[in-house]
Motif scaffolding. Structure first.
Motif, PDB file in Angstrom:
ATOM      1  N   ARG A  25      40.529  35.060  25.027  1.00 52.60           N
ATOM      2  CA  ARG A  25      39.995  36.408  24.784  1.00 52.60           C
ATOM      3  C   ARG A  25      41.019  37.533  24.909  1.00 52.60           C
ATOM      4  O   ARG A  25      40.710  38.670  24.581  1.00 52.60           O
ATOM      5  CB  ARG A  25      38.836  36.660  25.757  1.00 52.60           C
ATOM      6  N   VAL A  26      42.195  37.229  25.389  1.00 51.32           N
ATOM      7  CA  VAL A  26      43.215  38.268  25.494  1.00 51.32           C
ATOM      8  C   VAL A  26      44.587  37.640  25.349  1.00 51.32           C
ATOM      9  O   VAL A  26      44.813  36.508  25.794  1.00 51.32           O
ATOM     10  CB  VAL A  26      43.106  39.021  26.848  1.00 51.32           C
ATOM     11  N   ASP A  27      45.495  38.355  24.694  1.00 52.94           N
ATOM     12  CA  ASP A  27      46.883  37.924  24.585  1.00 52.94           C
ATOM     13  C   ASP A  27      47.673  38.572  25.715  1.00 52.94           C
ATOM     14  O   ASP A  27      47.939  39.785  25.685  1.00 52.94           O
ATOM     15  CB  ASP A  27      47.470  38.333  23.227  1.00 52.94           C
ATOM     16  N   LEU A  28      48.015  37.779  26.710  1.00 53.96           N
ATOM     17  CA  LEU A  28      48.788  38.304  27.823  1.00 53.96           C
ATOM     18  C   LEU A  28      50.216  38.572  27.389  1.00 53.96           C
ATOM     19  O   LEU A  28      50.742  37.919  26.492  1.00 53.96           O
ATOM     20  CB  LEU A  28      48.765  37.320  28.993  1.00 53.96           C
ATOM     21  N   GLU A  29      50.839  39.545  28.052  1.00 54.88           N
ATOM     22  CA  GLU A  29      52.212  39.923  27.735  1.00 54.88           C
ATOM     23  C   GLU A  29      53.066  39.812  28.990  1.00 54.88           C
ATOM     24  O   GLU A  29      52.540  39.901  30.111  1.00 54.88           O
ATOM     25  CB  GLU A  29      52.264  41.359  27.203  1.00 54.88           C
ATOM     26  N   PRO A  30      54.371  39.613  28.822  1.00 55.32           N
ATOM     27  CA  PRO A  30      55.252  39.571  29.991  1.00 55.32           C
ATOM     28  C   PRO A  30      55.095  40.848  30.831  1.00 55.32           C
ATOM     29  O   PRO A  30      55.027  41.955  30.289  1.00 55.32           O
ATOM     30  CB  PRO A  30      56.653  39.476  29.378  1.00 55.32           C
ATOM     31  N   GLY A  31      55.028  40.683  32.128  1.00 59.63           N
ATOM     32  CA  GLY A  31      54.859  41.819  33.017  1.00 59.63           C
ATOM     33  C   GLY A  31      53.417  42.135  33.357  1.00 59.63           C
ATOM     34  O   GLY A  31      53.150  42.969  34.223  1.00 59.63           O
ATOM     35  N   ASP A  32      52.454  41.509  32.672  1.00 61.41           N
ATOM     36  CA  ASP A  32      51.044  41.726  33.016  1.00 61.41           C
ATOM     37  C   ASP A  32      50.736  41.169  34.403  1.00 61.41           C
ATOM     38  O   ASP A  32      51.423  40.268  34.900  1.00 61.41           O
ATOM     39  CB  ASP A  32      50.127  41.031  31.997  1.00 61.41           C
ATOM     40  N   VAL A  33      49.692  41.698  34.991  1.00 64.76           N
ATOM     41  CA  VAL A  33      49.099  41.123  36.194  1.00 64.76           C
ATOM     42  C   VAL A  33      47.638  40.832  35.863  1.00 64.76           C
ATOM     43  O   VAL A  33      46.927  41.702  35.343  1.00 64.76           O
ATOM     44  CB  VAL A  33      49.191  42.071  37.411  1.00 64.76           C
ATOM     45  N   LEU A  34      47.192  39.617  36.153  1.00 67.71           N
ATOM     46  CA  LEU A  34      45.818  39.211  35.859  1.00 67.71           C
ATOM     47  C   LEU A  34      45.008  39.252  37.147  1.00 67.71           C
ATOM     48  O   LEU A  34      45.374  38.620  38.139  1.00 67.71           O
ATOM     49  CB  LEU A  34      45.805  37.791  35.281  1.00 67.71           C
ATOM     50  N   LEU A  35      43.919  40.001  37.118  1.00 64.75           N
ATOM     51  CA  LEU A  35      43.046  40.129  38.280  1.00 64.75           C
ATOM     52  C   LEU A  35      41.700  39.504  37.963  1.00 64.75           C
ATOM     53  O   LEU A  35      41.074  39.840  36.949  1.00 64.75           O
ATOM     54  CB  LEU A  35      42.893  41.599  38.678  1.00 64.75           C
ATOM     55  N   VAL A  36      41.257  38.599  38.819  1.00 65.59           N
ATOM     56  CA  VAL A  36      40.060  37.807  38.568  1.00 65.59           C
ATOM     57  C   VAL A  36      39.104  37.976  39.740  1.00 65.59           C
ATOM     58  O   VAL A  36      39.484  37.759  40.899  1.00 65.59           O
ATOM     59  CB  VAL A  36      40.408  36.315  38.392  1.00 65.59           C
ATOM     60  N   ALA A  37      37.865  38.343  39.446  1.00 62.91           N
ATOM     61  CA  ALA A  37      36.870  38.528  40.501  1.00 62.91           C
ATOM     62  C   ALA A  37      36.558  37.196  41.174  1.00 62.91           C
ATOM     63  O   ALA A  37      36.406  36.161  40.505  1.00 62.91           O
ATOM     64  CB  ALA A  37      35.598  39.135  39.927  1.00 62.91           C
ATOM     65  N   SER A  38      36.452  37.229  42.484  1.00 66.60           N
ATOM     66  CA  SER A  38      36.163  36.003  43.229  1.00 66.60           C
ATOM     67  C   SER A  38      34.842  35.385  42.798  1.00 66.60           C
ATOM     68  O   SER A  38      34.641  34.173  42.952  1.00 66.60           O
ATOM     69  CB  SER A  38      36.132  36.305  44.723  1.00 66.60           C
ATOM     70  N   THR A  39      33.945  36.191  42.242  1.00 70.44           N
ATOM     71  CA  THR A  39      32.647  35.674  41.805  1.00 70.44           C
ATOM     72  C   THR A  39      32.810  34.511  40.840  1.00 70.44           C
ATOM     73  O   THR A  39      32.207  33.449  41.021  1.00 70.44           O
ATOM     74  CB  THR A  39      31.833  36.794  41.130  1.00 70.44           C
ATOM     75  N   ILE A  40      33.641  34.675  39.809  1.00 69.10           N
ATOM     76  CA  ILE A  40      33.765  33.598  38.828  1.00 69.10           C
ATOM     77  C   ILE A  40      34.656  32.474  39.339  1.00 69.10           C
ATOM     78  O   ILE A  40      34.506  31.329  38.934  1.00 69.10           O
ATOM     79  CB  ILE A  40      34.229  34.109  37.449  1.00 69.10           C
ATOM     80  N   VAL A  41      35.587  32.815  40.229  1.00 68.97           N
ATOM     81  CA  VAL A  41      36.392  31.754  40.837  1.00 68.97           C
ATOM     82  C   VAL A  41      35.495  30.837  41.657  1.00 68.97           C
ATOM     83  O   VAL A  41      35.575  29.605  41.569  1.00 68.97           O
ATOM     84  CB  VAL A  41      37.510  32.356  41.709  1.00 68.97           C
ATOM     85  N   SER A  42      34.612  31.444  42.445  1.00 66.54           N
ATOM     86  CA  SER A  42      33.687  30.650  43.264  1.00 66.54           C
ATOM     87  C   SER A  42      32.767  29.804  42.386  1.00 66.54           C
ATOM     88  O   SER A  42      32.505  28.630  42.685  1.00 66.54           O
ATOM     89  CB  SER A  42      32.858  31.572  44.155  1.00 66.54           C
ATOM     90  N   LYS A  43      32.271  30.383  41.307  1.00 59.84           N
ATOM     91  CA  LYS A  43      31.393  29.622  40.423  1.00 59.84           C
ATOM     92  C   LYS A  43      32.127  28.450  39.794  1.00 59.84           C
ATOM     93  O   LYS A  43      31.590  27.335  39.707  1.00 59.84           O
ATOM     94  CB  LYS A  43      30.803  30.540  39.349  1.00 59.84           C
ATOM     95  N   ALA A  44      33.360  28.676  39.347  1.00 59.78           N
ATOM     96  CA  ALA A  44      34.136  27.591  38.744  1.00 59.78           C
ATOM     97  C   ALA A  44      34.428  26.482  39.751  1.00 59.78           C
ATOM     98  O   ALA A  44      34.534  25.309  39.395  1.00 59.78           O
ATOM     99  CB  ALA A  44      35.439  28.140  38.166  1.00 59.78           C
ATOM    100  N   GLU A  45      34.546  26.860  41.028  1.00 59.93           N
ATOM    101  CA  GLU A  45      34.860  25.890  42.077  1.00 59.93           C
ATOM    102  C   GLU A  45      33.610  25.321  42.739  1.00 59.93           C
ATOM    103  O   GLU A  45      33.717  24.604  43.743  1.00 59.93           O
ATOM    104  CB  GLU A  45      35.773  26.544  43.112  1.00 59.93           C
TER     105      GLU A  45
END
Length: 253
Positions: A25-45
């Protein structure tokens, strides 16, 4: 810098590959920082749970009973039990549960969420959020830092804000000590928690309700030529507020 939410992230299920969901859904670029809500991390785990998974102990019954008396609202001892099992210490037991998690974060109710939980009663924080951040980072085709975020309140202030609970690929803080201010004075104590500041910036665009925007990209931000540190959570020995709270007792007027 530019901060934007990634739209179109679907409802996350156990076993989902968050890195793949992001890169679709997104083309990351060098220097980006990706921030992910713990909500979806917990669901995936698979960190969802039902209250019935936490049969209550006498300690949980005691805690729930006292909180019910203080608040005038019935408190479920199963929830108190879940908090106990997700914590290494109850820093405060009343008028709410302020706890230390196993990975060092201090927050209310061990960060257990009862909103946006899908079919479950509870959403627990990731067990080791920095390891979660490392797995997401390793799954990306472009190597960018990853920060796992959550929201919590702050002592001495109203309201909640975004904080980092896990990170990989960037130091947690940048150290200004030894550098000079505009008047030439040497900075002696300034250590800036950049992962928390990035998490707060992300929270501004991801929202708190039904926005459905759990992933944010920070672009065109630079750490700069500073020393870095991964110290984010204070040690018990150096946390004087935590030490003071250990000897404090809540008393109703």
């Amino acid at each position: 810098m530019n901060v934007f939410a990634v739209s179109g992230i679907p409802e996350v299920e156990p076993g989902d590959d968050i890195a793949a969901l992001v890169e679709e859904r997104v083309d990351l670029e060098p220097g980006d920082v990706l921030l992910v809500a713990s909500t979806i991390v917990s669901k995936a785990e698979g960190r969802t749970a039902t209250l019935d998974e936490f049969p209550t102990s006498p300690r949980a019954e005691e805690i729930a009973g006292r909180l019910s008396e203080i608040s005038g609202e019935e408190k479920d001892p199963r929830f108190a039990q879940a908090v106990l099992e997700e914590s290494t210490e109850l820093v405060m037991e009343a008028p709410f549960l302020l706890t230390a998690t196993r990975f060092g974060h201090i927050g209310v109710n061990a960060g257990i969420d009862r909103s946006n939980t899908g079919d479950a009663d509870l959403l627990l924080l990731p067990k080791r959020p920095s390891e979660s951040a490392a797995r997401i980072r390793a799954g990306l085709s472009l190597d960018v830092p990853v920060v796992v975020t959550d929201t919590c309140g702050r002592p001495f202030r109203h309201g909640q804000r975004g904080v980092a609970i896990g990170w990989d690929g960037t130091p947690a803080s940048r150290d200004w000590r030894g550098e000079r201010d505009r008047d030439g004075h040497e900075l002696e104590v300034t250590v800036e928690s950049v992962v928390d500041e990035l998490a707060s910036a992300a929270n501004l665009v991801s929202g708190e309700g039904d926005d459905g925007l759990p992933v944010v990209v920070v672009r065109d931000w630079e750490f700069g030529d500073h020393g870095g540190s991964d110290n984010l959570f204070r040690s018990v020995e150096g946390d004087f507020v935590r030490q003071a709270l250990r000897g404090w007792e809540f008393a109703r007027d």
